[in-house]
Design an enzyme around this catalytic site. Sequence first.
Site, PDB file in Angstrom:
ATOM      1  N   GLY A   1       3.842  -7.819   0.850  1.00 32.85           N
ATOM      2  CA  GLY A   1       4.186  -8.311  -0.477  1.00 32.85           C
ATOM      3  C   GLY A   1       3.662  -9.689  -0.810  1.00 32.85           C
ATOM      4  N   GLU A   2       3.641 -10.595   0.155  1.00 33.30           N
ATOM      5  CA  GLU A   2       3.311 -11.987  -0.139  1.00 33.30           C
ATOM      6  C   GLU A   2       1.925 -12.437   0.302  1.00 33.30           C
ATOM      7  OE1 GLU A   2       7.747 -12.890  -0.796  1.00 33.30           O
ATOM      8  OE2 GLU A   2       6.701 -11.515   0.509  1.00 33.30           O
TER       9      GLU A   2
ATOM     10  N   GLY B   1       8.259  -2.219  -8.498  1.00 33.42           N
ATOM     11  CA  GLY B   1       6.930  -1.991  -9.027  1.00 33.42           C
ATOM     12  C   GLY B   1       5.864  -1.980  -7.959  1.00 33.42           C
TER      13      GLY B   1
ATOM     14  N   ILE C   1      -0.797   0.188   7.281  1.00 32.12           N
ATOM     15  CA  ILE C   1      -0.755   0.331   5.833  1.00 32.12           C
ATOM     16  C   ILE C   1      -0.220   1.720   5.510  1.00 32.12           C
ATOM     17  CG2 ILE C   1      -2.101   0.308   3.717  1.00 32.12           C
ATOM     18  CD1 ILE C   1      -1.762  -2.432   5.129  1.00 32.12           C
TER      19      ILE C   1
ATOM     20  N   ASN D   1       0.584   3.211   2.399  1.00 34.32           N
ATOM     21  CA  ASN D   1      -0.075   3.887   1.279  1.00 34.32           C
ATOM     22  C   ASN D   1      -1.237   3.023   0.801  1.00 34.32           C
ATOM     23  OD1 ASN D   1      -0.853   5.334  -0.949  1.00 34.32           O
ATOM     24  ND2 ASN D   1       1.080   5.137  -2.056  1.00 34.32           N
ATOM     25  N   PRO D   2      -2.467   3.345   1.190  1.00 33.66           N
ATOM     26  CA  PRO D   2      -3.607   2.497   0.822  1.00 33.66           C
ATOM     27  C   PRO D   2      -3.750   2.294  -0.682  1.00 33.66           C
ATOM     28  CG  PRO D   2      -4.241   4.098   2.498  1.00 33.66           C
ATOM     29  CD  PRO D   2      -2.859   4.477   2.051  1.00 33.66           C
TER      30      PRO D   2
ATOM     31  N   PHE E   1       9.202 -10.657  -8.162  1.00 34.46           N
ATOM     32  CA  PHE E   1       8.515 -11.799  -7.553  1.00 34.46           C
ATOM     33  C   PHE E   1       9.469 -12.813  -6.933  1.00 34.46           C
ATOM     34  CE2 PHE E   1       5.942 -10.542 -11.342  1.00 34.46           C
ATOM     35  CZ  PHE E   1       4.980  -9.831 -10.646  1.00 34.46           C
TER      36      PHE E   1
ATOM     37  N   GLY F   1      11.050  -5.637   3.040  1.00 32.27           N
ATOM     38  CA  GLY F   1      11.772  -4.493   2.518  1.00 32.27           C
ATOM     39  C   GLY F   1      11.353  -3.186   3.161  1.00 32.27           C
TER      40      GLY F   1
END
Length: 714
Positions: A673-674, A473, A599, A601-602, A246, A515
């Site tokens: 991610g955010e 993760g 996207i 990997n859904p 995070f 990333g």
Amino acid sequence: MTTTTAAPAARSVGTAHVRVEGRDKVTGAARYAGEVPFAELAHGWLVLSTVARGRVRSVEAGPVRDMPGVLDVLHHGHALPVDADWVLPVLGTKPDPIVALFQTDQVPYAGWPVALVVAETSEQARKAAEALVVHYDTEPFDIAFSAERPDAYPAAGSGGPGVTEKGDLEAELAASAVVLDAEYTTPQEHHHPMEPHAATARWDGDRLEVFDSTQGSSWIADHLAKLFRLDPAAVQVRAEHVGGAFGSKGEVRVQQVAAVMAATLLRRPVRVVLTRRQMFSLVGYRSATAQRVRLGADRDGRLRALEHRSLNMTSTVRVFVGPATSVSRVMYDAPAHHTANEVVRLDVPTPSYVRAPGEAPGSFALESAIDELAVRCGTDPIELRVRNEPERGPVSGNPFSSRNVIACFRYGARRFGWAERDPRPGVRRDGRWLLGTGTAAATYHVGAAPSTASVTAEADGTFSVRIAAADIGTGARTALTLIAADALAVAPDRVRVHVGDSGFGPAVPAGGSMGTRSWAWAIRMAADELRERLVPGVPVPPQGVTARADTTAAVVGLAQQAPRERHTFGAQFAEVAVDPASGEVRVRRMLGVFAAGRIVNPLTARSQFVGGMIWGISMALHEEATLDRATGGLVGADLAGYHIAAHADVPHIEAYWVDDPDPDDPVGVKGIGEVGNVGAAAAVANAVWHATGVRHRDLPIRPDRILTGGAPDA
């Protein structure tokens, strides 16, 4: 074996795929940094200051060194020298002075590391650390944070300049038919990933090896080489599996420095694992904010003036700016548009990056204010946003690479049932519960940074990808497998992705939602080169065929093109139930729709979005770290006293997305991610207003605040 790269029946990117390391994780085969076994492993336990400001007068190390199993006690009078006078790549700032471990007797805040006890076992190290007596000369401290601080000042940071100004703000406010002037506050929030921060350091001859829990192994290797003045080629950092981060594991931290320092002095492996209590002061946090938003609009809700000012605390040893106004610099335009990110330096630990560092608290203020404006104008909150949709960046003036926020609202409104909403507050009931719905916009910037990767065609017909990426993760390892499979035109089961080793070459850390985008470029380039080198029908030699790529030129080239505003967007929806007798607030359902590039990997993407939305619930209703005015430290610095959303607090949550590939990205990726964490708290807060008719501008919306009332009905 003869290698073929015939295309598989279907593309892999965009199809749901279970985590490639999932079995290893659920069976325990995947090990975190604190679980890797070593012969002759010693354990370090940090001792933190109990005073908020002053100096260490003495460390009574003698009695502790005589305790069973104790090997050494490091402190400012007994430590290796380190060099922290250099600039972090990408961030453009010097490292946090806390990593200049034991270089001074100064104590700038409560929880500052003052010693490290090293022993044969973790239990012995802890017992000795708790017995260590440290004497201090104390000084008066200042931890008072408020919007009225006269010593606050604007500061530039990752969100851009400290101040942006366009147009005559006061004139446009005076000419506006509707004016809103409101203040909003958010408290300190702390990130506690499942895996605590841990590092193990050992020397293999003249080579330093560090097994770490980090968001960027190559970055940490570079930092440690600079801190200890080592040959970068002689430092290797590995972080194969990371249990969450995070933002807290993006920079070099004290556990890595302490482990390396102790391993160097003792010439044996040393492991340092932070406790939950220690993490509250050692790994960064989201600063409290005090924000003021002024909006001026015509009667139909079209903005004439927008001002967003945000203040966050920082330490006296390092300035960190939480760019809360970055959302206002992107979301809405007006003839007069002013923003400011300000800081006040206090005797507190340095804040740092926490998922959506400025956008999460900033969106609470801005999107709450937009909701208030819609109410005052008698306009539906979604329609008001449509009327204020900008054509270009409000501050930069640059065109958007794509901007599908309205598509998110339209799609989300249909799925959520927004059209059936009665706009009047406090009229829907379910027994004792008042019901309300709210919405808010989300955005986060899109970026990319240079990375390197190698792809090897193996003699058995499989392909090996090596990149110093980090899977914290999020499912990055699986996403990169799908990307590599498409780039090589093979099925995913023929690809093996290896990550988390600085020996693979430089790569951007997992952070800033860039990333996967950055790593995908490197993998695609290496795969393209490899396919050109492979000859159909010609066997691959036993050692394989390897191609390497460095995206520096490509990333720089994109930046030198005509500048564009690159962002992800989204729309958050929430329904809450409020018990006016007890003050209890329950979120019944949430729905988010996002425009976040292609996207990959859904399956794991949905988890990312949902996880951010859950954090928004936690931010809106639960999370709050409070400073103790008597000690200067936190009240209840542990997970027992720090409230977070638990299973019973998490309702039915849905996450969807609209088609939004980035035309300038080789895979079409933007980053996810955010953005799921942005706007979620505002949607909940706006729903609480709709349920009760009372506006809450201070987070979290606790039961006592429901009972005592918030701002008057707009």
